[in-house]
Write an enzyme that holds these catalytic residues in place. Structure first.
Site, PDB file in Angstrom:
ATOM      1  N   GLU A  88     -13.266   8.313  -8.460  1.00 40.85           N
ATOM      2  CA  GLU A  88     -12.890   9.615  -7.908  1.00 40.85           C
ATOM      3  C   GLU A  88     -14.009  10.146  -7.009  1.00 40.85           C
ATOM      4  O   GLU A  88     -14.349  11.344  -7.043  1.00 40.85           O
ATOM      5  CB  GLU A  88     -12.556  10.617  -9.034  1.00 40.85           C
ATOM      6  CG  GLU A  88     -11.528  10.132 -10.047  1.00 40.85           C
ATOM      7  CD  GLU A  88     -10.163   9.793  -9.432  1.00 40.85           C
ATOM      8  OE1 GLU A  88      -9.848  10.317  -8.356  1.00 40.85           O
ATOM      9  OE2 GLU A  88      -9.439   8.983 -10.025  1.00 40.85           O
ATOM     10  N   CYS A 145       3.587   1.009   1.524  1.00 42.63           N
ATOM     11  CA  CYS A 145       4.609   2.064   1.577  1.00 42.63           C
ATOM     12  C   CYS A 145       5.961   1.425   1.241  1.00 42.63           C
ATOM     13  O   CYS A 145       6.094   0.193   1.211  1.00 42.63           O
ATOM     14  CB  CYS A 145       4.609   2.630   2.991  1.00 42.63           C
ATOM     15  SG  CYS A 145       5.850   3.908   3.303  1.00 42.63           S
ATOM     16  N   CYS A 147       8.317   1.105   3.107  1.00 40.96           N
ATOM     17  CA  CYS A 147       8.809   0.364   4.280  1.00 40.96           C
ATOM     18  C   CYS A 147       8.072  -0.949   4.478  1.00 40.96           C
ATOM     19  O   CYS A 147       8.425  -1.732   5.371  1.00 40.96           O
ATOM     20  CB  CYS A 147       8.657   1.220   5.537  1.00 40.96           C
ATOM     21  SG  CYS A 147       6.922   1.475   5.984  1.00 40.96           S
ATOM     22  N   HIS A 185       5.776   7.504   7.741  1.00 40.04           N
ATOM     23  CA  HIS A 185       6.651   8.122   6.741  1.00 40.04           C
ATOM     24  C   HIS A 185       6.042   9.388   6.146  1.00 40.04           C
ATOM     25  O   HIS A 185       6.770  10.301   5.756  1.00 40.04           O
ATOM     26  CB  HIS A 185       7.065   7.083   5.692  1.00 40.04           C
ATOM     27  CG  HIS A 185       8.089   6.148   6.256  1.00 40.04           C
ATOM     28  ND1 HIS A 185       7.911   4.784   6.312  1.00 40.04           N
ATOM     29  CD2 HIS A 185       9.276   6.408   6.864  1.00 40.04           C
ATOM     30  CE1 HIS A 185       8.967   4.241   6.923  1.00 40.04           C
ATOM     31  NE2 HIS A 185       9.799   5.209   7.263  1.00 40.04           N
TER      32      HIS A 185
HETATM   33  C1  LIG Z   1      -4.190  13.403  -2.470  1.00 38.89           C
HETATM   34  C2  LIG Z   1      -4.874  14.297  -3.435  1.00 38.89           C
HETATM   35  C3  LIG Z   1      -5.213  13.853  -4.695  1.00 38.89           C
HETATM   36  N1  LIG Z   1      -5.818  14.677  -5.580  1.00 38.89           N
HETATM   37  C4  LIG Z   1      -6.135  14.197  -6.943  1.00 38.89           C
HETATM   38  C5  LIG Z   1      -4.937  13.665  -7.701  1.00 38.89           C
HETATM   39  C6  LIG Z   1      -5.561  12.708  -8.668  1.00 38.89           C
HETATM   40  O1  LIG Z   1      -5.948  13.452  -9.828  1.00 38.89           O
HETATM   41  C7  LIG Z   1      -6.808  12.186  -7.927  1.00 38.89           C
HETATM   42  C8  LIG Z   1      -6.626  10.793  -7.378  1.00 38.89           C
HETATM   43  O2  LIG Z   1      -6.363   9.873  -8.416  1.00 38.89           O
HETATM   44  P1  LIG Z   1      -6.169   8.278  -8.228  1.00 38.89           P
HETATM   45  O3  LIG Z   1      -7.189   7.703  -9.156  1.00 38.89           O
HETATM   46  O4  LIG Z   1      -6.451   7.926  -6.799  1.00 38.89           O
HETATM   47  O5  LIG Z   1      -4.783   7.979  -8.644  1.00 38.89           O
HETATM   48  O6  LIG Z   1      -7.026  13.097  -6.858  1.00 38.89           O
HETATM   49  C9  LIG Z   1      -6.153  15.966  -5.212  1.00 38.89           C
HETATM   50  O7  LIG Z   1      -6.749  16.716  -5.995  1.00 38.89           O
HETATM   51  N2  LIG Z   1      -5.827  16.418  -3.962  1.00 38.89           N
HETATM   52  C10 LIG Z   1      -5.190  15.642  -3.059  1.00 38.89           C
HETATM   53  O8  LIG Z   1      -4.921  16.106  -1.927  1.00 38.89           O
HETATM   54 ZN   LIG Z   2       6.405   3.677   5.529  1.00 39.40          ZN
END
Ligand SMILES: Cc1cn([C@H]2C[C@H](O)[C@@H](COP(=O)(O)O)O2)c(=O)[nH]c1=O
Ligand SMILES: [Zn+2]
Ligand SMILES: Nc1ncnc2c1ncn2[C@@H]1O[C@H](COP(=O)(O)OP(=O)(O)O)[C@@H](O)[C@H]1O
EC number: 2.7.1.21
Length: 192
Positions: A88, A145, A147, A185
């Protein structure tokens, strides 16, 4: 010379799986590792890294106040570190990415970071921006994706599956809240 790596991808691409495999690989060879994950990302519980494939491990939770370099220095007092692994990594601050660079450059310990490049609005996360600027090695982990194109974007959805285009950058969730899509998409859904 140790390197700073940034393995970036959209959600559900296998980032945590690859991190946990790397950690296991070091352990198999009798080398100590230090694992970090974002405290805010509590999908598997506080301070746990989980992968959708079922692997899990304990990790040190970090927030914006965590001294990653200091933690690594303390850890090296107990013996050599094989590497530092950060999941993360999009939630790191820029100063924390600079601390990770010091772990490489001053302690000569490789640092492997795994995280998202962009958020649900296709904006860079702070940690991703700093890693894109500072890492020695940038490597994309690819997923697809619906697609068949590469899924590079993360669409946030509501309970009805509609695209969400406004809101806080941080919102923890999994496949119920986000869908990884190709750019075309993703744009179709956010413009609809
Ligand atoms: C796109 C996006 C993601 N997050 C958060 C959602 C999840 O808790 C993590 C990503 O987890 P992963 O290990 O990649 O599955 O990030 C967010 O807070 N804000 C966003 O825009
Ligand atoms: Zn796509
Ligand atoms: N039972 C399973 N067998 C094989 N692959 C799986 C299984 N469950 C989930 N996956 C795959 O694991 C990947 C997600 O892994 P994960 O490490 O959780 O991703 P990320 O950390 O990038 O969000 C997806 O490609 C998904 O298809």
């Amino acid at each position: 010379m140790a390197k700073l790596y940034f393995y970036y991808a959209s959600m559900n691409a296998g980032k945590s799986t690859q991190l946990l495999q790397s950690a296991f690989n070091y352990a198999e060879r009798g080398m100590r590792t230090l694992l970090f994950t974002a405290a805010v990302h509590d999908r598997a519980g506080h301070g746990r890294i989980d992968s959708r494939i079922g692997l899990e491990a304990e990790a040190i939770p970090f927030d914006a106040t965590t001294d990653l370099h200091g933690t690594a220095v303390l850890a090296t007092n107990d013996g050599a570190l094989g590497c530092v692994l950060v999941d993360e990594a999009q939630f790191l601050t820029r100063p924390q990415v600079l601390q990770l660079a010091r772990i490489c450059d001053e302690l000569d310990v490789p640092v492997l970071c795994y995280g998202l490049r962009t958020d649900f609005r296709a904006e860079l996360f702070e940690g991703a921006a700093a890693l894109l600027a500072l890492a020695d090695v940038l490597q994309e982990i690819k997923s697809i994706c619906t697609c068949g194109r590469k899924a590079t974007m993360n669409l946030r959805i509501d309970q009805q599956g509609n695209a969400v285009t406004h809101g806080a950058q941080t919102e923890i969730g999994g496949n119920d809240r986000y869908v990884a899509l190709c750019r075309r998409h993703f744009m179709d859904r956010v413009r609809a």
